[in-house]
Design an enzyme around this catalytic site. Sequence first.
Site, PDB file in Angstrom:
ATOM      1  N   TYR A  15      50.009  25.400  46.202  1.00  0.00           N
ATOM      2  CA  TYR A  15      48.960  25.237  45.187  1.00  0.00           C
ATOM      3  C   TYR A  15      48.279  26.552  44.836  1.00  0.00           C
ATOM      4  O   TYR A  15      47.057  26.625  44.719  1.00  0.00           O
ATOM      5  CB  TYR A  15      47.918  24.209  45.663  1.00  0.00           C
ATOM      6  N   TYR A 142      46.204  10.065  43.723  1.00  0.00           N
ATOM      7  CA  TYR A 142      47.044  11.099  44.326  1.00  0.00           C
ATOM      8  C   TYR A 142      47.638  10.537  45.614  1.00  0.00           C
ATOM      9  O   TYR A 142      46.910  10.121  46.511  1.00  0.00           O
ATOM     10  CB  TYR A 142      46.250  12.380  44.649  1.00  0.00           C
ATOM     11  N   ASP A 234      46.831   3.510  50.976  1.00  0.00           N
ATOM     12  CA  ASP A 234      47.110   4.889  51.370  1.00  0.00           C
ATOM     13  C   ASP A 234      45.851   5.439  52.040  1.00  0.00           C
ATOM     14  O   ASP A 234      44.929   5.888  51.368  1.00  0.00           O
ATOM     15  CB  ASP A 234      47.500   5.701  50.130  1.00  0.00           C
ATOM     16  N   LYS A 263      47.374  13.280  57.946  1.00  0.00           N
ATOM     17  CA  LYS A 263      46.164  14.109  58.035  1.00  0.00           C
ATOM     18  C   LYS A 263      45.444  13.993  59.398  1.00  0.00           C
ATOM     19  O   LYS A 263      45.851  14.630  60.344  1.00  0.00           O
ATOM     20  CB  LYS A 263      45.235  13.812  56.868  1.00  0.00           C
TER      21      LYS A 263
HETATM   22  C1  LIG Z   1      46.990  14.457  51.182  1.00  0.00           C
HETATM   23  C2  LIG Z   1      47.345  13.102  50.726  1.00  0.00           C
HETATM   24  C3  LIG Z   1      48.674  12.656  50.698  1.00  0.00           C
HETATM   25  C4  LIG Z   1      49.833  13.563  51.000  1.00  0.00           C
HETATM   26  O1  LIG Z   1      49.844  13.967  52.336  1.00  0.00           O
HETATM   27  P1  LIG Z   1      50.683  15.275  52.746  1.00  0.00           P
HETATM   28  O2  LIG Z   1      50.614  15.288  54.237  1.00  0.00           O
HETATM   29  O3  LIG Z   1      49.988  16.442  52.113  1.00  0.00           O
HETATM   30  O4  LIG Z   1      52.064  15.095  52.238  1.00  0.00           O
HETATM   31  C5  LIG Z   1      48.912  11.340  50.353  1.00  0.00           C
HETATM   32  N1  LIG Z   1      47.913  10.517  50.029  1.00  0.00           N
HETATM   33  C6  LIG Z   1      46.618  10.906  50.046  1.00  0.00           C
HETATM   34  C7  LIG Z   1      45.549   9.915  49.721  1.00  0.00           C
HETATM   35  C8  LIG Z   1      46.289  12.216  50.370  1.00  0.00           C
HETATM   36  O5  LIG Z   1      45.017  12.617  50.332  1.00  0.00           O
END
Ligand SMILES: *Cc1c(COP(=O)(O)O)cnc(C)c1O
Length: 421
Positions: A15, A142, A234, A263
């Site tokens: 990025y 996202y 998600d 994360k």
């Molecule tokens: C960061 C993020 C992702 C992607 O995760 P990565 O480990 O960066 O591939 C997917 N969904 C959400 C809601 C995110 O914030």
Amino acid sequence: MTLVDRDLKVIWHPYTQMKIASPPIPIVRGEGTCLFDEDGKKYIDAISSWWVNIHGHAHPYIAKKVSEQLFKLEHAIFAGFTHEGAVELAERLLSILPANQQKAFYSDDGSTAVEVGIKMCLQYWHNKGEGRNKILAFKNAYHGDTFGAMAVSGRSAFTAAFDSLLFEVEFIDLPNISNINALKSQISSLKSQAACFIFEPLVQGTAGMVMYEAEFLNQLMKHCREEGVLMIADEVFTGFGRTGKPFACNHVDEQPDIMCFSKGLTGGTMALGLTTCTLKIYEAFLSDSRLKTLFHGHSFTANPVACAAALASLDLFMEAATDESIKRIETSHHQFKLKIKDHPKVKTIRQTGTILALEWQTGNDTSYFSSLRDTLYNYFLAAGIILRPLGNIIYILPPYCITDAELTYIYSKIEQALDEI
Ligand SMILES: *Cc1c(COP(=O)(O)O)cnc(C)c1O
């Protein structure tokens, strides 16, 4: 040659517009909320290093557990074999997730956890011999940077180069009191086509910490349930305490069929993805025919070292002190919000749990808009704080070990910036 010179010669950063970006800051160590550069300058990591860190940097307990694991088993193939860490992590996580989550599928990161969730849903219908293949998602969502994850994300500058190749998705507005009925009708109109609905519960991180109410999400989820539309929550970003409860789905009654994590899963130590699902989903893949198998797996699926990091992080997450810290950050953010909400430069300020987002008043000038982002970023860096604005939105998203003094310092610098910039 300095580290930065060597970096500039061989590295392509994420990025980052490499032509105009400032040179990267060489970080040599981390401790608690802070990162330290080569010159010993300290930075408060107020965005948890892209939202991953929850217990602080180089946490000695996680480091010890990871190190011990490395001497026992670094990796083993996860098809046809298993190991203690993967099983224990699944057992312990499933025991704290919504009760309908019964099976755990490991992958590498947030994007792959999302890919797995989407594939589970689409193949669920395929295995059942039903033609549902339409996916619903929120506008400006996202869900990651791989192709499937991009396809279910809002179309934006991030996806522009690939838009023609991304599969079609039915994008819907975030629910609120005035549109909830229209949204329900929109979903109903897809009826036997709608395979699943993927969403970031309560907070759309990348969209700019956009927040919406649990009550309307709950209504939307209930409606999906009635219409037989599978739901993927998600929780890659919202999981592990960010919204004030362990998982954002703890704020709603209806529960998703599938949940995605990454994360904070390893406390921000290393990459690991996890997709959990209900027995209903899982059982749709059970068959005497191998054709109904979920044909998905990554070389490092359920890596034992990553599982050890996640287990250690979970130990810390379950301590009463962590919950107290989350509550303390929530209260502290709330007080700061009340204090500055009427400042003329504050367009809006919003909070969900430990996430505080402040939208800077910009007027309409877009060039000013983009330079404001860099101005703010550099202003806080100079003050020893890492805040990485999303356009004109700055947000504080700290590791839970952040001290009151550190929070007070960040707030005071934001106030100063509001007056000076
Ligand atoms: C960061 C993020 C992702 C992607 O995760 P990565 O480990 O960066 O591939 C997917 N969904 C959400 C809601 C995110 O914030």
